[in-house]
Scaffold this motif. Structure first.
Motif, PDB file in Angstrom:
ATOM      1  N   TRP A 178       0.831  -1.203   0.000  1.00 36.56           N
ATOM      2  CA  TRP A 178       0.000   0.000   0.000  1.00 36.56           C
ATOM      3  C   TRP A 178       0.869   1.258   0.000  1.00 36.56           C
ATOM      4  O   TRP A 178       0.580   2.217  -0.725  1.00 36.56           O
ATOM      5  N   LEU A 179       1.928   1.277   0.789  1.00 43.75           N
ATOM      6  CA  LEU A 179       2.812   2.446   0.815  1.00 43.75           C
ATOM      7  C   LEU A 179       3.458   2.687  -0.541  1.00 43.75           C
ATOM      8  O   LEU A 179       3.591   3.842  -0.964  1.00 43.75           O
ATOM      9  N   ASP A 180       3.851   1.623  -1.232  1.00 47.27           N
ATOM     10  CA  ASP A 180       4.423   1.774  -2.570  1.00 47.27           C
ATOM     11  C   ASP A 180       3.456   2.482  -3.503  1.00 47.27           C
ATOM     12  O   ASP A 180       3.853   3.271  -4.361  1.00 47.27           O
ATOM     13  N   GLU A 181       2.192   2.216  -3.332  1.00 51.48           N
ATOM     14  CA  GLU A 181       1.161   2.781  -4.193  1.00 51.48           C
ATOM     15  C   GLU A 181       0.721   4.178  -3.758  1.00 51.48           C
ATOM     16  O   GLU A 181       0.470   5.044  -4.594  1.00 51.48           O
ATOM     17  N   ALA A 182       0.645   4.414  -2.452  1.00 45.72           N
ATOM     18  CA  ALA A 182      -0.047   5.604  -1.964  1.00 45.72           C
ATOM     19  C   ALA A 182       0.851   6.727  -1.454  1.00 45.72           C
ATOM     20  O   ALA A 182       0.421   7.875  -1.416  1.00 45.72           O
TER      21      ALA A 182
ATOM     22  N   GLY B 217      -6.168   8.992  -5.485  1.00 44.12           N
ATOM     23  CA  GLY B 217      -5.284   8.501  -6.525  1.00 44.12           C
ATOM     24  C   GLY B 217      -4.766   7.087  -6.316  1.00 44.12           C
ATOM     25  O   GLY B 217      -4.216   6.499  -7.229  1.00 44.12           O
ATOM     26  N   ALA B 218      -4.926   6.530  -5.118  1.00 48.56           N
ATOM     27  CA  ALA B 218      -4.475   5.155  -4.869  1.00 48.56           C
ATOM     28  C   ALA B 218      -5.577   4.186  -5.277  1.00 48.56           C
ATOM     29  O   ALA B 218      -6.756   4.422  -4.997  1.00 48.56           O
ATOM     30  N   GLU B 219      -5.179   3.116  -5.914  1.00 50.46           N
ATOM     31  CA  GLU B 219      -6.139   2.121  -6.393  1.00 50.46           C
ATOM     32  C   GLU B 219      -6.737   1.309  -5.255  1.00 50.46           C
ATOM     33  O   GLU B 219      -7.898   0.921  -5.302  1.00 50.46           O
TER      34      GLU B 219
ATOM     35  N   LEU C  39       5.758   2.986   8.784  1.00 48.02           N
ATOM     36  CA  LEU C  39       5.851   4.265   8.076  1.00 48.02           C
ATOM     37  C   LEU C  39       7.075   5.037   8.570  1.00 48.02           C
ATOM     38  O   LEU C  39       7.874   5.549   7.782  1.00 48.02           O
ATOM     39  N   HIS C  40       7.226   5.099   9.880  1.00 48.43           N
ATOM     40  CA  HIS C  40       8.349   5.806  10.492  1.00 48.43           C
ATOM     41  C   HIS C  40       9.668   5.167  10.080  1.00 48.43           C
ATOM     42  O   HIS C  40      10.606   5.858   9.656  1.00 48.43           O
TER      43      HIS C  40
END
Length: 99
Positions: A10-14, A54-56, A74-75
């Protein structure tokens, strides 16, 4: 829109990794609210859905532990030096103003 539980996917995408983006995502999830382009919505069954314009996909955080682990992920992925996210963002923001 699919709902996934894989933090890295998800982080890669968003998240683009910029200090402003990381800070906004952290604030949305930590505060269980909307912040900039991110939305963290508590569900009736004690989970959270995190979405981004914008994230799928949406990210499902199924427990409080998952939510806390996501914030640590995330950190760890973006914030150097182990400093708090807010401090890290403020430092980068001040450096950008100096350019």
């Amino acid at each position: 829109m699919a709902t996934i539980t894989n933090f890295d996917e998800w982080l890669d995408e968003a998240c683009d990794g910029s200090p402003a983006d990381v800070y906004a995502l952290h604030e949305a999830v930590n505060g269980e609210t909307d912040f900039a382009q991110y939305h963290c919505t508590p569900t009736a069954n004690g989970q959270w859905i995190v979405s981004c314009h914008g994230a799928e996909n949406q990210l499902r955080l199924v427990t409080t532990t998952a939510r806390e682990t996501f914030l640590r992920c995330l950190h760890g992925r973006y914030v150097e030096g182990g400093m708090p996210v807010g401090t890290w963002y403020a430092m980068h923001h001040a450096l950008d103003k100096d350019d």
